[in-house]
Motif scaffolding. Structure first.
Motif, mmCIF file in Angstrom:
data_model
loop_
_atom_site.group_PDB
_atom_site.id
_atom_site.type_symbol
_atom_site.label_atom_id
_atom_site.label_comp_id
_atom_site.label_asym_id
_atom_site.label_seq_id
_atom_site.Cartn_x
_atom_site.Cartn_y
_atom_site.Cartn_z
ATOM 1 N N SER A 47 53.814 -25.067 -49.571
ATOM 2 C CA SER A 47 54.891 -25.923 -49.080
ATOM 3 C C SER A 47 56.243 -25.249 -49.303
ATOM 4 N N GLY A 48 57.086 -25.414 -48.335
ATOM 5 C CA GLY A 48 58.405 -24.794 -48.398
ATOM 6 C C GLY A 48 58.481 -23.505 -47.587
ATOM 7 N N GLU A 49 57.345 -22.932 -47.207
ATOM 8 C CA GLU A 49 57.358 -21.721 -46.388
ATOM 9 C C GLU A 49 57.622 -22.111 -44.933
ATOM 10 N N ASP A 50 58.313 -21.259 -44.217
ATOM 11 C CA ASP A 50 58.665 -21.592 -42.847
ATOM 12 C C ASP A 50 57.494 -21.382 -41.889
ATOM 13 N N GLN A 52 57.437 -19.711 -39.141
ATOM 14 C CA GLN A 52 57.323 -18.353 -38.593
ATOM 15 C C GLN A 52 56.292 -17.543 -39.367
ATOM 16 N N LYS A 53 56.305 -17.662 -40.698
ATOM 17 C CA LYS A 53 55.323 -16.947 -41.513
ATOM 18 C C LYS A 53 53.919 -17.469 -41.239
ATOM 19 N N TYR A 54 53.801 -18.781 -41.049
ATOM 20 C CA TYR A 54 52.500 -19.376 -40.731
ATOM 21 C C TYR A 54 51.989 -18.839 -39.401
ATOM 22 N N ASP A 55 52.853 -18.859 -38.379
ATOM 23 C CA ASP A 55 52.452 -18.364 -37.067
ATOM 24 C C ASP A 55 52.021 -16.903 -37.130
ATOM 25 N N MET A 56 52.770 -16.089 -37.870
ATOM 26 C CA MET A 56 52.443 -14.675 -37.992
ATOM 27 C C MET A 56 51.086 -14.490 -38.671
ATOM 28 N N LEU A 57 50.869 -15.171 -39.792
ATOM 29 C CA LEU A 57 49.578 -15.068 -40.488
ATOM 30 C C LEU A 57 48.436 -15.550 -39.602
ATOM 31 N N GLN A 58 48.658 -16.631 -38.896
ATOM 32 C CA GLN A 58 47.629 -17.180 -38.009
ATOM 33 C C GLN A 58 47.280 -16.175 -36.911
ATOM 34 N N ARG A 59 48.276 -15.526 -36.328
ATOM 35 C CA ARG A 59 48.023 -14.533 -35.280
ATOM 36 C C ARG A 59 47.285 -13.316 -35.835
ATOM 37 N N ILE A 60 47.647 -12.880 -37.044
ATOM 38 C CA ILE A 60 46.970 -11.735 -37.662
ATOM 39 C C ILE A 60 45.509 -12.067 -37.928
ATOM 40 N N VAL A 61 45.252 -13.236 -38.499
ATOM 41 C CA VAL A 61 43.874 -13.646 -38.791
ATOM 42 C C VAL A 61 43.070 -13.749 -37.501
ATOM 43 N N SER A 62 43.652 -14.316 -36.478
ATOM 44 C CA SER A 62 42.984 -14.434 -35.178
ATOM 45 C C SER A 62 42.686 -13.052 -34.592
ATOM 46 N N PHE A 63 43.655 -12.140 -34.684
ATOM 47 C CA PHE A 63 43.467 -10.774 -34.182
ATOM 48 C C PHE A 63 42.311 -10.085 -34.903
ATOM 49 N N VAL A 64 42.278 -10.176 -36.228
ATOM 50 C CA VAL A 64 41.223 -9.516 -37.003
ATOM 51 C C VAL A 64 39.865 -10.148 -36.708
ATOM 52 N N ARG A 65 39.809 -11.460 -36.610
ATOM 53 C CA ARG A 65 38.536 -12.128 -36.286
ATOM 54 C C ARG A 65 38.015 -11.670 -34.942
ATOM 55 N N THR A 66 38.892 -11.515 -33.973
ATOM 56 C CA THR A 66 38.485 -11.085 -32.639
ATOM 57 C C THR A 66 37.975 -9.652 -32.641
ATOM 58 N N ASN A 67 38.581 -8.780 -33.434
ATOM 59 C CA ASN A 67 38.268 -7.354 -33.384
ATOM 60 C C ASN A 67 37.441 -6.840 -34.555
ATOM 61 N N GLN A 68 36.996 -7.713 -35.449
ATOM 62 C CA GLN A 68 36.329 -7.252 -36.658
ATOM 63 C C GLN A 68 35.015 -6.522 -36.392
ATOM 64 N N HIS A 69 34.421 -6.700 -35.223
ATOM 65 C CA HIS A 69 33.183 -5.998 -34.898
ATOM 66 C C HIS A 69 33.439 -4.553 -34.450
ATOM 67 N N LEU A 70 34.685 -4.202 -34.179
ATOM 68 C CA LEU A 70 35.029 -2.859 -33.717
ATOM 69 C C LEU A 70 35.226 -1.900 -34.892
ATOM 70 N N GLN A 71 35.029 -0.628 -34.621
ATOM 71 C CA GLN A 71 35.251 0.410 -35.628
ATOM 72 C C GLN A 71 36.750 0.642 -35.786
ATOM 73 N N THR A 72 37.190 0.903 -37.030
ATOM 74 C CA THR A 72 38.600 1.196 -37.242
ATOM 75 C C THR A 72 38.866 2.660 -36.927
ATOM 76 N N ALA A 73 40.092 2.946 -36.528
ATOM 77 C CA ALA A 73 40.480 4.307 -36.154
ATOM 78 C C ALA A 73 41.081 5.014 -37.356
ATOM 79 N N GLY A 74 40.523 6.142 -37.737
ATOM 80 C CA GLY A 74 41.098 6.976 -38.788
ATOM 81 C C GLY A 74 40.978 6.393 -40.177
ATOM 82 N N GLN A 75 41.527 7.122 -41.137
ATOM 83 C CA GLN A 75 41.516 6.708 -42.535
ATOM 84 C C GLN A 75 42.718 5.809 -42.814
ATOM 85 N N GLY A 76 42.484 4.620 -43.295
ATOM 86 C CA GLY A 76 43.573 3.723 -43.673
ATOM 87 C C GLY A 76 44.433 3.276 -42.514
ATOM 88 N N ASN A 77 43.921 3.415 -41.305
ATOM 89 C CA ASN A 77 44.695 3.045 -40.138
ATOM 90 C C ASN A 77 44.425 1.591 -39.789
#
Length: 165
Positions: A47-50, A52-77
């Motif tokens: 509580s108290g967080e804006d 914008q941070k929620y929307d950003m975290l939600q988009r990141i989580v959604s992006f990772v869930r969608t692409n988690q079956h794919l191989q990552t590119a390079g080391q630490g990329n």
């Protein structure tokens, strides 16, 4: 959950794995907790967080869930490989500045060096078109030159009718 934690860390967040019975992730930014990611991938903010941070975290989580079956590119990329053709790659990543998924094309030139396309692409369609044209996977000019049969037939009919006038 592990991929989301790794990806968030690559993007500059700090993530702590919490809970023994029900596992969740505590997300921190600049050492301060901002929210939680639950096992069902829902994002809860402190509580108290804006919003914008929620929307950003939600988009990141959604992006990772969608692409988690794919191989990552390079080391630490923080990119996922969408397509590989003869060593060339089309990748996707989450851009923190725009808060959106973006695409990059990496082409191996004649000397064996890898070069990326600058700028990156906002849409998959634009990225795949660039990837296909750069890799010569499909000859786009030849494919575009071939008209469907019904269009060729229509064109011939119009020419025939115009001769009679």
């Amino acid at each position: 959950m592990d991929q989301i934690a790794v990806y968030l860390e690559k993007l500059g967040y700090e993530v702590e794995d919490q809970g023994k019975i029900k596992r969740f992730l505590l997300v921190l930014k600049d050492g301060l907790p901002i929210g939680f990611i639950l096992q069902d991938f829902t994002v809860k903010m402190i509580s108290g967080e804006d919003t914008q941070k929620y929307d950003m975290l939600q988009r990141i989580v959604s992006f990772v869930r969608t692409n988690q079956h794919l191989q990552t590119a390079g080391q630490g990329n923080a990119e996922y490989i969408v397509i590989t053709y003869r060593g060339n790659q089309l990748t996707t990543f989450f851009d923190l500045k725009t808060g959106q998924e973006r695409y990059a094309v990496y082409i191996i030139n004649d000397s064996g060096e890898v070069s990326s396309t600058i700028p990156t692409f906002d849409t998959y369609d634009a990225a795949i078109r660039e990837f296909i044209s750069q890799t010569s996977m499909i000859d786009l000019k030849a494919a575009a030159a071939k008209e469907p049969l019904h269009i060729r037939w229509r064109r011939q009919l119009v020419k025939h009718l115009m001769k009679g006038m």
